[in-house]
Design a protein around this motif. Structure first.
Motif, PDB file in Angstrom:
ATOM      1  N   PRO A  57      41.760  37.098 -56.997  1.00  0.00           N
ATOM      2  CA  PRO A  57      42.673  38.398 -56.944  1.00  0.00           C
ATOM      3  C   PRO A  57      43.952  38.282 -56.008  1.00  0.00           C
ATOM      4  CG  PRO A  57      40.811  38.918 -56.401  1.00  0.00           C
ATOM      5  CD  PRO A  57      40.836  37.647 -56.907  1.00  0.00           C
ATOM      6  N   THR A  58      45.220  38.033 -56.533  1.00  0.00           N
ATOM      7  CA  THR A  58      46.358  38.047 -54.739  1.00  0.00           C
ATOM      8  C   THR A  58      47.598  38.875 -55.143  1.00  0.00           C
ATOM      9  OG1 THR A  58      47.748  36.492 -53.890  1.00  0.00           O
ATOM     10  CG2 THR A  58      47.955  36.220 -56.192  1.00  0.00           C
ATOM     11  N   LEU A  59      47.862  39.194 -54.295  1.00  0.00           N
ATOM     12  CA  LEU A  59      49.465  39.931 -54.057  1.00  0.00           C
ATOM     13  C   LEU A  59      50.234  40.531 -55.435  1.00  0.00           C
ATOM     14  CD1 LEU A  59      49.380  40.079 -50.303  1.00  0.00           C
ATOM     15  CD2 LEU A  59      48.008  41.748 -51.814  1.00  0.00           C
ATOM     16  N   HIS A  60      50.826  41.203 -56.037  1.00  0.00           N
ATOM     17  CA  HIS A  60      51.996  40.667 -56.460  1.00  0.00           C
ATOM     18  C   HIS A  60      53.509  40.739 -56.524  1.00  0.00           C
ATOM     19  CE1 HIS A  60      54.563  42.525 -59.910  1.00  0.00           C
ATOM     20  NE2 HIS A  60      53.231  42.301 -60.569  1.00  0.00           N
ATOM     21  N   PRO A  61      53.667  40.190 -56.772  1.00  0.00           N
ATOM     22  CA  PRO A  61      55.131  39.185 -56.628  1.00  0.00           C
ATOM     23  C   PRO A  61      55.996  40.496 -55.882  1.00  0.00           C
ATOM     24  CG  PRO A  61      54.655  38.356 -58.507  1.00  0.00           C
ATOM     25  CD  PRO A  61      53.324  39.267 -58.416  1.00  0.00           C
ATOM     26  N   ALA A  62      56.022  41.448 -56.447  1.00  0.00           N
ATOM     27  CA  ALA A  62      57.307  42.993 -56.221  1.00  0.00           C
ATOM     28  C   ALA A  62      56.675  43.685 -54.616  1.00  0.00           C
ATOM     29  CB  ALA A  62      56.570  43.232 -57.275  1.00  0.00           C
ATOM     30  N   TYR A  63      55.436  43.587 -54.637  1.00  0.00           N
ATOM     31  CA  TYR A  63      54.672  43.680 -53.911  1.00  0.00           C
ATOM     32  C   TYR A  63      55.129  43.003 -52.188  1.00  0.00           C
ATOM     33  CZ  TYR A  63      51.421  45.139 -49.338  1.00  0.00           C
ATOM     34  OH  TYR A  63      50.619  44.909 -48.409  1.00  0.00           O
ATOM     35  N   LEU A  64      55.238  41.715 -52.925  1.00  0.00           N
ATOM     36  CA  LEU A  64      55.997  40.358 -51.444  1.00  0.00           C
ATOM     37  C   LEU A  64      57.638  40.925 -51.333  1.00  0.00           C
ATOM     38  CD1 LEU A  64      53.930  37.376 -52.968  1.00  0.00           C
ATOM     39  CD2 LEU A  64      53.059  38.864 -50.735  1.00  0.00           C
ATOM     40  N   LEU A  65      58.271  41.098 -52.281  1.00  0.00           N
ATOM     41  CA  LEU A  65      59.816  41.323 -51.754  1.00  0.00           C
ATOM     42  C   LEU A  65      59.259  42.491 -51.162  1.00  0.00           C
ATOM     43  CD1 LEU A  65      60.919  40.601 -55.635  1.00  0.00           C
ATOM     44  CD2 LEU A  65      61.130  39.336 -53.861  1.00  0.00           C
ATOM     45  N   ARG A  66      58.853  43.185 -51.426  1.00  0.00           N
ATOM     46  CA  ARG A  66      59.181  44.529 -50.030  1.00  0.00           C
ATOM     47  C   ARG A  66      58.363  44.135 -48.688  1.00  0.00           C
ATOM     48  NH1 ARG A  66      57.041  46.981 -55.088  1.00  0.00           N
ATOM     49  NH2 ARG A  66      55.461  47.670 -54.193  1.00  0.00           N
ATOM     50  N   ASN A  67      57.374  43.371 -49.023  1.00  0.00           N
ATOM     51  CA  ASN A  67      56.728  43.384 -47.853  1.00  0.00           C
ATOM     52  C   ASN A  67      56.525  42.072 -47.709  1.00  0.00           C
ATOM     53  OD1 ASN A  67      54.909  46.396 -47.432  1.00  0.00           O
ATOM     54  ND2 ASN A  67      55.097  45.900 -49.431  1.00  0.00           N
ATOM     55  N   PRO A  68      58.105  40.637 -47.240  1.00  0.00           N
ATOM     56  CA  PRO A  68      57.741  39.585 -46.698  1.00  0.00           C
ATOM     57  C   PRO A  68      56.687  38.585 -46.184  1.00  0.00           C
ATOM     58  CG  PRO A  68      60.179  40.463 -46.382  1.00  0.00           C
ATOM     59  CD  PRO A  68      58.535  41.659 -46.496  1.00  0.00           C
ATOM     60  N   ALA A  69      56.170  40.074 -44.637  1.00  0.00           N
ATOM     61  CA  ALA A  69      54.810  39.510 -43.673  1.00  0.00           C
ATOM     62  C   ALA A  69      53.677  39.154 -45.084  1.00  0.00           C
ATOM     63  CB  ALA A  69      54.752  40.613 -43.053  1.00  0.00           C
ATOM     64  N   HIS A  70      53.698  39.646 -45.734  1.00  0.00           N
ATOM     65  CA  HIS A  70      52.161  39.065 -46.508  1.00  0.00           C
ATOM     66  C   HIS A  70      52.721  37.984 -47.215  1.00  0.00           C
ATOM     67  CE1 HIS A  70      50.369  43.334 -45.950  1.00  0.00           C
ATOM     68  NE2 HIS A  70      50.512  42.552 -44.705  1.00  0.00           N
ATOM     69  N   LYS A  71      53.065  37.102 -47.533  1.00  0.00           N
ATOM     70  CA  LYS A  71      53.735  36.167 -48.533  1.00  0.00           C
ATOM     71  C   LYS A  71      52.983  35.480 -48.032  1.00  0.00           C
ATOM     72  CE  LYS A  71      58.442  35.809 -49.989  1.00  0.00           C
ATOM     73  NZ  LYS A  71      59.505  36.107 -49.077  1.00  0.00           N
ATOM     74  N   LYS A  72      52.379  35.338 -46.571  1.00  0.00           N
ATOM     75  CA  LYS A  72      51.553  34.543 -46.465  1.00  0.00           C
ATOM     76  C   LYS A  72      50.478  34.099 -46.617  1.00  0.00           C
ATOM     77  CE  LYS A  72      50.301  36.564 -41.900  1.00  0.00           C
ATOM     78  NZ  LYS A  72      51.326  37.128 -42.250  1.00  0.00           N
ATOM     79  N   LEU A  73      49.774  35.880 -46.810  1.00  0.00           N
ATOM     80  CA  LEU A  73      48.140  35.822 -47.510  1.00  0.00           C
ATOM     81  C   LEU A  73      48.566  35.222 -49.206  1.00  0.00           C
ATOM     82  CD1 LEU A  73      48.100  39.888 -46.150  1.00  0.00           C
ATOM     83  CD2 LEU A  73      46.882  37.514 -45.050  1.00  0.00           C
ATOM     84  N   ALA A  74      49.160  35.361 -49.707  1.00  0.00           N
ATOM     85  CA  ALA A  74      49.553  34.724 -51.203  1.00  0.00           C
ATOM     86  C   ALA A  74      49.480  33.419 -50.466  1.00  0.00           C
ATOM     87  CB  ALA A  74      50.911  35.835 -51.707  1.00  0.00           C
ATOM     88  N   TRP A  75      49.955  33.240 -49.849  1.00  0.00           N
ATOM     89  CA  TRP A  75      50.338  31.746 -50.468  1.00  0.00           C
ATOM     90  C   TRP A  75      48.939  31.144 -50.093  1.00  0.00           C
ATOM     91  CZ3 TRP A  75      52.145  27.396 -51.157  1.00  0.00           C
ATOM     92  CH2 TRP A  75      52.390  25.855 -50.324  1.00  0.00           C
ATOM     93  N   ARG A  76      48.023  31.067 -49.083  1.00  0.00           N
ATOM     94  CA  ARG A  76      46.355  30.998 -48.812  1.00  0.00           C
ATOM     95  C   ARG A  76      45.571  31.035 -50.133  1.00  0.00           C
ATOM     96  NH1 ARG A  76      45.359  34.997 -44.028  1.00  0.00           N
ATOM     97  NH2 ARG A  76      46.905  34.166 -42.306  1.00  0.00           N
ATOM     98  N   ASP A  77      45.875  32.695 -50.582  1.00  0.00           N
ATOM     99  CA  ASP A  77      45.196  32.391 -52.098  1.00  0.00           C
ATOM    100  C   ASP A  77      46.127  31.345 -53.075  1.00  0.00           C
ATOM    101  OD1 ASP A  77      44.275  34.814 -50.761  1.00  0.00           O
ATOM    102  OD2 ASP A  77      46.311  36.102 -52.634  1.00  0.00           O
ATOM    103  N   PHE A  78      47.197  31.209 -53.167  1.00  0.00           N
ATOM    104  CA  PHE A  78      47.379  30.392 -54.357  1.00  0.00           C
ATOM    105  C   PHE A  78      47.576  28.620 -53.582  1.00  0.00           C
ATOM    106  CE2 PHE A  78      50.943  30.879 -57.445  1.00  0.00           C
ATOM    107  CZ  PHE A  78      50.338  32.845 -57.575  1.00  0.00           C
ATOM    108  N   LEU A  79      46.469  28.464 -52.530  1.00  0.00           N
ATOM    109  CA  LEU A  79      46.476  26.942 -52.422  1.00  0.00           C
ATOM    110  C   LEU A  79      44.773  27.064 -52.645  1.00  0.00           C
ATOM    111  CD1 LEU A  79      47.422  26.185 -48.471  1.00  0.00           C
ATOM    112  CD2 LEU A  79      48.308  25.742 -50.326  1.00  0.00           C
ATOM    113  N   GLU A  80      44.276  28.657 -52.016  1.00  0.00           N
ATOM    114  CA  GLU A  80      42.567  28.284 -53.114  1.00  0.00           C
ATOM    115  C   GLU A  80      42.451  27.964 -54.459  1.00  0.00           C
ATOM    116  OE1 GLU A  80      39.875  28.928 -52.059  1.00  0.00           O
ATOM    117  OE2 GLU A  80      40.171  29.386 -50.351  1.00  0.00           O
ATOM    118  N   VAL A  81      43.807  28.290 -55.174  1.00  0.00           N
ATOM    119  CA  VAL A  81      43.954  27.999 -57.118  1.00  0.00           C
ATOM    120  C   VAL A  81      43.948  26.129 -56.646  1.00  0.00           C
ATOM    121  CG1 VAL A  81      44.818  28.352 -58.497  1.00  0.00           C
ATOM    122  CG2 VAL A  81      44.976  29.841 -57.149  1.00  0.00           C
ATOM    123  N   LYS A  82      44.543  26.539 -56.117  1.00  0.00           N
ATOM    124  CA  LYS A  82      45.259  24.801 -56.191  1.00  0.00           C
ATOM    125  C   LYS A  82      43.837  23.646 -55.463  1.00  0.00           C
ATOM    126  CE  LYS A  82      48.402  20.774 -53.777  1.00  0.00           C
ATOM    127  NZ  LYS A  82      49.525  20.606 -52.980  1.00  0.00           N
TER     128      LYS A  82
END
Ligand code: URA
Length: 294
Positions: free
Chosen positions: A262-287
């Motif tokens: 489960p990760t953050l929604h891109p629309a949420y990230l557009l509104r809260n760019p400071a949380h992009k780093k969290l989604a980045w960590r999640d995507f690294l987990e997927v990788k």
């Protein structure tokens, strides 16, 4: 507002802006309808509906008689007759049961797409322009599931093509993926008017479709984008900020357990760019997990 202002007729531009904001872009009929005249219609127009409403079920108000109203499928060239039992627009148990039956009877993604395009048991379909089924590669190892189409997706008939889709593409590119190496769908295939949150009832109607879509695509890994998708597919009430970043399992109707991030929604990230780093960590987990899977 003073009483003089209250008595002014609304400015048409303001009214149009209000409609646009609420997601009402299209007139349902070419000619204006005088609602004050409706009670004076000749008896033939007041003839009983061919599929009368049952037990408190409401019908969608339509400007045209239901029999002459083209189905969405007909208008979009999506296929022949719509599937509905009965032809009512407000979701109820019968519609949910029909959705389950259609989903279970779909043995391929193409069949499922066709059944969804002809299904008329969800209110949202009546205001949407298109059934937004999927994009990407159905044979991909990774499947992403968002919440519901927005305006751009509704117009194009494809998920995640608007601003949040562009961010999603950049997030995927950052871990070496693109739309040829992922499969993308939404929990809800029809745009909610004005991008409102789908009701729990609408979500329940659509649940069998997305569950079957996942089962048929059979990805190795699933990524849920945002809270509603995570909650539905992981069967939890936990919030996304608690869920994100931890592998969970989505269990299909046939009992297959699919590792899910489960990760953050891109629309949420557009509104809260400071949380992009969290989604980045999640995507690294997927990788990393994809690498393990080989
Ligand atoms: N948000 C979603 O959840 N899905 C889309 O397809 C677009 C925006």
């Amino acid at each position: 507002m003073n009483s003089a202002a209250r008595n002014q007729p609304p400015d048409l531009r303001d009214l149009l802006a209000f409609y646009a904001e609420a997601g009402a872009y299209d007139a349902l009929v070419e000619e204006p309808v005088n609602r004050f005249e409706e009670n004076k219609r000749p008896a033939v127009e007041a003839a009983p509906h061919p599929h009368p409403a049952k037990n408190g079920e409401r019908e969608t108000p339509t400007a045209m008689p239901p029999s002459s109203r083209p189905s969405r499928g007909e208008r979009k060239g999506e296929g022949p007759a719509p599937i509905s039992r009965p032809k009512a627009a407000v979701p109820d148990g019968a519609q949910a049961a029909l959705a389950r039956e259609l989903a279970a009877n779909s043995s391929t993604l193409d069949e499922l797409r066709e059944h969804m395009a002809r299904f008329e048991g969800c209110n949202l379909k009546f205001t949407a322009k298109n059934t937004v089924f999927a994009d990407g590669n159905p044979d991909a190892a990774v499947m992403l599931v968002g919440e519901a189409p927005g305006r751009d997706e509704d117009v194009e008939g494809l998920p995640f093509v608007g601003r949040s889709g562009q961010l999603l593409d950049r997030m995927l590119a950052a871990i070496g993926l693109d739309r040829n190496s992922v499969y993308i769908a939404n929990v809800i295939p029809w745009r909610p008017p004005g991008n409102r949150t789908p009701t729990p009832h609408e979500t329940e109607i659509c649940r069998p479709f997305i569950e079957r879509q996942i089962e048929l695509a059979d990805p190795k890994l699933l990524i849920t984008l945002g809270g509603p998708s995570a909650k539905l597919l992981l069967n939890t009430v936990d919030g996304i900020l608690r869920l994100r970043g931890n592998w969970r399992s989505h269990v299909t109707a046939s009992g297959v357990s699919i590792p899910t991030m489960p990760t953050l929604h891109p629309a949420y990230l557009l509104r809260n760019p400071a949380h992009k780093k969290l989604a980045w960590r999640d995507f690294l987990e997927v990788k990393a997990r994809l690498k393990q899977l080989g």
